[in-house]
Design an enzyme around this catalytic site. Structure first.
Site, PDB file in Angstrom:
ATOM      1  N   HIS A  76       0.859  -1.188   0.000  1.00  0.00           N
ATOM      2  CA  HIS A  76       0.000   0.000   0.000  1.00  0.00           C
ATOM      3  C   HIS A  76       0.891   1.231   0.000  1.00  0.00           C
ATOM      4  O   HIS A  76       1.584   1.507   0.981  1.00  0.00           O
ATOM      5  CB  HIS A  76      -0.903  -0.013   1.240  1.00  0.00           C
ATOM      6  CG  HIS A  76      -1.920   1.090   1.271  1.00  0.00           C
ATOM      7  ND1 HIS A  76      -2.943   1.123   2.189  1.00  0.00           N
ATOM      8  CD2 HIS A  76      -2.073   2.205   0.506  1.00  0.00           C
ATOM      9  CE1 HIS A  76      -3.685   2.209   1.987  1.00  0.00           C
ATOM     10  NE2 HIS A  76      -3.161   2.884   0.981  1.00  0.00           N
ATOM     11  N   GLU A 117      -1.767  -1.090  -3.712  1.00  0.00           N
ATOM     12  CA  GLU A 117      -2.936  -0.393  -3.196  1.00  0.00           C
ATOM     13  C   GLU A 117      -2.612   1.095  -3.090  1.00  0.00           C
ATOM     14  O   GLU A 117      -1.518   1.466  -2.672  1.00  0.00           O
ATOM     15  CB  GLU A 117      -3.319  -0.931  -1.819  1.00  0.00           C
ATOM     16  CG  GLU A 117      -3.684  -2.398  -1.808  1.00  0.00           C
ATOM     17  CD  GLU A 117      -3.959  -2.923  -0.415  1.00  0.00           C
ATOM     18  OE1 GLU A 117      -4.660  -3.938  -0.304  1.00  0.00           O
ATOM     19  OE2 GLU A 117      -3.452  -2.326   0.560  1.00  0.00           O
ATOM     20  N   HIS A 128      -8.659  -7.768   4.477  1.00  0.00           N
ATOM     21  CA  HIS A 128      -8.659  -6.817   5.588  1.00  0.00           C
ATOM     22  C   HIS A 128      -9.046  -7.524   6.883  1.00  0.00           C
ATOM     23  O   HIS A 128     -10.146  -8.042   7.022  1.00  0.00           O
ATOM     24  CB  HIS A 128      -9.592  -5.625   5.382  1.00  0.00           C
ATOM     25  CG  HIS A 128      -9.278  -4.514   6.357  1.00  0.00           C
ATOM     26  ND1 HIS A 128      -8.226  -3.646   6.174  1.00  0.00           N
ATOM     27  CD2 HIS A 128      -9.830  -4.168   7.544  1.00  0.00           C
ATOM     28  CE1 HIS A 128      -8.162  -2.802   7.188  1.00  0.00           C
ATOM     29  NE2 HIS A 128      -9.125  -3.103   8.036  1.00  0.00           N
TER      30      HIS A 128
END
Length: 262
Positions: free
Chosen positions: A43, A70, A215
């Site tokens: 990310h 991400e 997640h």
């Protein structure tokens, strides 16, 4: 089931001390050499709290595994990723709030500029995935914008499962709204969260969209998701890195892979 390993928090350890270790490429090759990891997820946050531009460049140049990046729709990040010589295998667009500890939910698909960012990546030949809550409207938005893959936010499911089947509610960072619920309430809400993930994964399949999820997934709550046949990929990071601190990265990866690659 494809196993995407998120290695953000290996870099978090490096950035806490602003030093040179642990080395992100060493983590990459440990993952690769297990022959159990299908892709690496990172990310690139606006505040660069862990992954840095230089990490992106190194991984894309050297990685033998596909790289999933991400990121938000921030213009600077979009321009950076679109300008790269070595392209990521996909970009997963996520919501981002600089004050959050971690991503708090799925994308708001009415977000101004989202469609333009999707087109910018498509114009560069980069596959786009959207990190969304398991909702039909979000799937329709993906289809309308020629997005062939989505990642369902599993935070609600994961938190409920942890509250019910682990010691999470007795820990310092227990989620107060879940701590006050009865086991019966938790079970009902968990069942509904699972059913919603299953329904939307099936819906995605019939729409020609590949369904992924991630997640808050860990060694306990991931098992139930294997019962969803139309779910094709799981992205997992924090729990694997947490276990790696105690048992080593290779063993932590293999233990997770044993659960999701049966």
């Amino acid at each position: 089931m494809r196993f995407g390993l998120n290695i953000d928090h290996i870099v978090t350890l490096r950035e806490i001390r602003k030093t040179y270790e642990p080395e992100i490429l060493e983590a990459l090759f440990i993952a690769k050499n297990t022959h159990k990891v299908d892709l690496i997820t990172i990310h690139l946050r606006e505040d660069r709290r862990h992954i840095q531009n230089e990490d992106v460049l190194k991984l894309l140049e050297i990685s033998p595994l596909p790289i999933n990046i991400e990121c938000s729709i921030n213009a600077e990040i979009t321009d950076f990723l679109c300008s790269l010589k070595n392209k990521p295998s996909k970009v997963t667009i996520v919501p981002e709030n600089r004050n959050e500890v971690t991503t708090e939910g799925g994308l708001d698909c009415s977000l101004k500029g989202l469609g333009e960012v999707i087109r910018a990546y498509h114009n560069k030949g980069i596959e786009v995935s959207l990190f969304i809550d398991p909702l039909k409207d979000a799937l329709h938005f993906a289809r309308e914008h020629q997005v062939k893959q989505v990642e369902f936010h599993t935070g609600v499911y994961a938190n409920l499962h942890n509250a019910l089947y682990s010691n999470a509610n007795n820990q310092i960072h227990a989620i107060s709204v879940l701590k006050d619920k009865s086991p019966k309430e938790l079970k009902e809400e968990l069942h509904n969260a699972f059913l919603q993930l299953r329904r939307m994964s099936k819906e995605a399949f019939f729409m020609g969209i590949t369904a992924c999820a991630g997640h808050g997934l860990n060694y306990t709550n991931v098992k139930e998701l294997l019962k969803i046949p139309s779910l094709r990929e799981l992205n997992i990071g924090h729990s694997v890195v947490s276990k790696a601190v105690l048992v080593g990265l290779e063993k932590a990866i293999l233990e997770m892979a044993q659960l999701i690659k049966r």
